[in-house]
Design a protein around this motif. Structure first.
Motif, short mmCIF file in Angstrom:
data_model
loop_
_atom_site.label_atom_id
_atom_site.label_comp_id
_atom_site.label_asym_id
_atom_site.label_seq_id
_atom_site.Cartn_x
_atom_site.Cartn_y
_atom_site.Cartn_z
N GLY A 154 0.82 -1.21 0.00
CA GLY A 154 0.00 0.00 0.00
C GLY A 154 0.84 1.24 0.00
N CYS A 155 0.69 2.08 -1.04
CA CYS A 155 1.46 3.32 -1.14
C CYS A 155 0.66 4.34 -1.94
CB CYS A 155 2.82 3.07 -1.80
SG CYS A 155 2.73 2.78 -3.58
N SER A 156 1.13 5.57 -1.89
CA SER A 156 0.53 6.65 -2.68
C SER A 156 1.60 7.28 -3.55
CB SER A 156 -0.10 7.70 -1.77
OG SER A 156 -0.65 8.77 -2.53
N LEU A 157 1.35 7.33 -4.85
CA LEU A 157 2.25 7.99 -5.79
C LEU A 157 1.78 9.42 -6.01
CD1 LEU A 157 4.51 7.87 -8.06
CD2 LEU A 157 2.63 7.33 -9.62
N LEU A 158 2.69 10.38 -5.87
CA LEU A 158 2.40 11.78 -6.16
C LEU A 158 3.28 12.21 -7.32
CD1 LEU A 158 2.24 13.32 -2.56
CD2 LEU A 158 0.37 12.38 -3.94
N ASP A 159 2.66 12.45 -8.46
CA ASP A 159 3.38 12.92 -9.65
C ASP A 159 3.18 14.44 -9.72
OD1 ASP A 159 4.51 13.38 -12.08
OD2 ASP A 159 3.26 12.02 -13.22
N ILE A 160 4.21 15.17 -9.29
CA ILE A 160 4.10 16.62 -9.14
C ILE A 160 4.49 17.28 -10.46
CG2 ILE A 160 4.75 18.62 -7.75
CD1 ILE A 160 5.61 16.63 -5.58
N GLY A 161 3.51 17.73 -11.20
CA GLY A 161 3.76 18.38 -12.48
C GLY A 161 3.78 19.88 -12.35
N GLY A 162 3.56 20.57 -13.47
CA GLY A 162 3.60 22.02 -13.46
C GLY A 162 2.36 22.64 -12.85
N GLY A 163 1.19 22.25 -13.35
CA GLY A 163 -0.04 22.86 -12.89
C GLY A 163 -0.80 22.07 -11.84
N THR A 164 -0.61 20.75 -11.81
CA THR A 164 -1.33 19.89 -10.87
C THR A 164 -0.41 18.81 -10.33
OG1 THR A 164 -2.06 18.39 -12.62
CG2 THR A 164 -3.55 20.21 -12.04
N THR A 165 -0.85 18.17 -9.25
CA THR A 165 -0.19 16.98 -8.71
C THR A 165 -1.15 15.81 -8.86
OG1 THR A 165 1.17 18.20 -7.13
CG2 THR A 165 0.73 15.89 -6.62
N GLU A 166 -0.75 14.84 -9.65
CA GLU A 166 -1.60 13.67 -9.89
C GLU A 166 -1.31 12.62 -8.82
OE1 GLU A 166 -3.74 14.07 -12.25
OE2 GLU A 166 -2.80 15.89 -13.01
N MET A 167 -2.38 12.03 -8.30
CA MET A 167 -2.29 11.13 -7.16
C MET A 167 -2.86 9.76 -7.51
SD MET A 167 -4.02 11.93 -3.48
CE MET A 167 -4.11 10.73 -2.17
N LEU A 168 -2.15 8.73 -7.10
CA LEU A 168 -2.58 7.36 -7.34
C LEU A 168 -2.31 6.55 -6.07
CD1 LEU A 168 -3.58 5.67 -9.89
CD2 LEU A 168 -1.24 4.87 -10.06
N VAL A 169 -3.29 5.79 -5.61
CA VAL A 169 -3.14 5.01 -4.38
C VAL A 169 -3.28 3.53 -4.70
CG1 VAL A 169 -3.97 4.60 -2.04
CG2 VAL A 169 -4.08 6.90 -3.00
N PHE A 170 -2.26 2.75 -4.28
CA PHE A 170 -2.30 1.29 -4.41
C PHE A 170 -2.51 0.68 -3.04
CE2 PHE A 170 0.35 2.34 -8.13
CZ PHE A 170 -0.19 1.52 -9.10
N THR A 171 -3.35 -0.35 -2.94
CA THR A 171 -3.40 -1.25 -1.79
C THR A 171 -3.71 -2.63 -2.32
OG1 THR A 171 -5.77 -1.00 -1.33
CG2 THR A 171 -4.29 0.56 -0.26
N GLY A 172 -3.10 -3.63 -1.72
CA GLY A 172 -3.35 -5.00 -2.16
C GLY A 172 -2.99 -5.26 -3.60
N GLY A 173 -2.05 -4.49 -4.15
CA GLY A 173 -1.58 -4.70 -5.51
C GLY A 173 -2.43 -4.07 -6.60
N VAL A 174 -3.50 -3.37 -6.22
CA VAL A 174 -4.39 -2.78 -7.24
C VAL A 174 -4.62 -1.31 -6.95
CG1 VAL A 174 -5.56 -4.97 -7.70
CG2 VAL A 174 -6.47 -3.42 -5.96
N VAL A 175 -5.09 -0.58 -7.96
CA VAL A 175 -5.39 0.84 -7.81
C VAL A 175 -6.70 1.00 -7.05
CG1 VAL A 175 -5.93 2.98 -9.03
CG2 VAL A 175 -4.16 1.45 -9.92
N ARG A 176 -6.65 1.75 -5.95
CA ARG A 176 -7.85 1.99 -5.15
C ARG A 176 -8.40 3.40 -5.32
NH1 ARG A 176 -10.03 -2.84 -3.64
NH2 ARG A 176 -8.35 -4.26 -3.01
N HIS A 177 -7.55 4.33 -5.70
CA HIS A 177 -8.01 5.72 -5.76
C HIS A 177 -7.12 6.52 -6.69
CE1 HIS A 177 -10.22 9.20 -4.35
NE2 HIS A 177 -9.10 9.82 -4.06
N THR A 178 -7.72 7.46 -7.41
CA THR A 178 -6.98 8.41 -8.23
C THR A 178 -7.56 9.80 -7.98
OG1 THR A 178 -8.49 7.97 -10.09
CG2 THR A 178 -6.40 6.77 -10.06
N ALA A 179 -6.72 10.81 -8.10
CA ALA A 179 -7.18 12.19 -7.88
C ALA A 179 -6.18 13.15 -8.49
CB ALA A 179 -7.35 12.48 -6.38
N ALA A 180 -6.62 14.37 -8.71
CA ALA A 180 -5.76 15.46 -9.18
C ALA A 180 -5.82 16.59 -8.16
CB ALA A 180 -6.19 15.94 -10.55
#
Length: 286
Positions: free
Chosen positions: A87-113
């Motif tokens: 379980g982890c959260s990836l934060l891809d920090i770009g120019g205008g937004t930060t894209e967020m992706l959350v994994f738990t149990g090997g699968v994507v559980r949540h995405t957000a901008a």
């Protein structure tokens, strides 16, 4: 489900399958049963915005085969299987937004901008220091620190002024006083998003920072303090003979797109289109 007008399905990401009385099945291929159900995470996008991006890329001389959510592509190059499982959260920090992706149990559980990115730090410095935006970007890259406690000493920095005014001298601590509040805002928005999704306590593997904004000095340390979780700055991996120039956080999405495309190529034949087509592709790629 009924999609709003001008929304189209970008991804159908399986989480778990249910076969008759059996639940929490990761891979149902080869099993026998009567009724198969699935929990999926569906990512939608504005059809107009997507088409505009595809048109722009095509006009640049690149043929678009598929569109991919940015953090999903970055995760291909940055997030390990162990992190996905734990379980982890990836934060891809770009120019205008930060894209967020959350994994738990090997699968994507949540995405957000998150509507805060590297350009916001640059603009804050440009306004606060009354200096041109290109100069503010250069100052951010070379001297800014997102956590004042990391500053060993307060040293002078000469900066350009707006217009024909002569250069001025500022001090490093002034930069942190401008940058740190914006960094705290970004991380607080991420924490709020995790809480809304009910995932704040489900990412023991911590936070993975990538994208150009991950270069900001002190951001990883500030994240560690706010979340009380492991934090690392990720560089893309997975391509053979990658140069050092490409092995940088700002290239995570580009490298991830290559890896994503290579992985999906194994799907034989033409891929069906539309929502049902994406569901069929989901099973074909399981």
């Amino acid at each position: 489900m009924t999609l709003p007008e001008d929304r189209e399905v970008l991804h159908v990401l399986p989480q778990e399958f249910f076969l008759d009385a059996q639940d929490n099945i990761r891979d149902a291929i080869g099993m026998v049963g009567v009724r198969l159900e699935a929990n999926v995470h569906i990512v939608t996008a504005s059809g107009t915005a997507t088409q505009n991006i595809v048109t722009a890329v095509n006009r640049a001389g690149v043929r678009v085969d598929d569109t991919v959510l940015e953090p999903l592509a970055a995760a291909e190059a940055c997030v390990t299987q162990d992190e996905r499982e734990l379980g982890c959260s990836l934060l891809d920090i770009g120019g205008g937004t930060t894209e967020m992706l959350v994994f738990t149990g090997g699968v994507v559980r949540h995405t957000a901008a998150i509507p805060v990115g590297g350009d916001h730090f640059t603009n804050d410095l440009a306004v606060g220091l009354r200096t041109p935006v290109p100069e503010a970007e250069k100052i951010k890259r070379h001297y800014a620190c997102a956590w004042r406690e990391l500053l060993d000493q307060d040293f002078p920095i000469e900066i350009a002024s707006v217009g024909d005014r002569p250069p001025r001298t500022i001090f490093a601590r002034m930069l942190s006083e401008i940058v740190e509040p914006r960094a705290q805002e970004l991380l607080m928005l991420v924490r709020d998003e995790l809480r809304r999704a009910g995932l704040e306590s489900q990412i023991p593997a911590g936070i993975v920072l990538t994208g150009g904004g991950a270069h900001l000095r002190g951001l990883a340390e500030l994240s560690d303090r706010i979340f009380n979780l492991p934090v690392r700055i990720a560089v893309p991996r997975g391509l053979g003979a990658m140069s050092e120039d490409v092995s940088r956080p700002e290239y995570s999405t580009a490298v991830g797109l290559v890896l994503y495309g290579a992985r999906t190529r194994r799907l034989a034949g033409a891929r069906p289109t539309g929502f049902m087509g994406k569901l069929k592709s989901m099973f074909a790629g399981a």
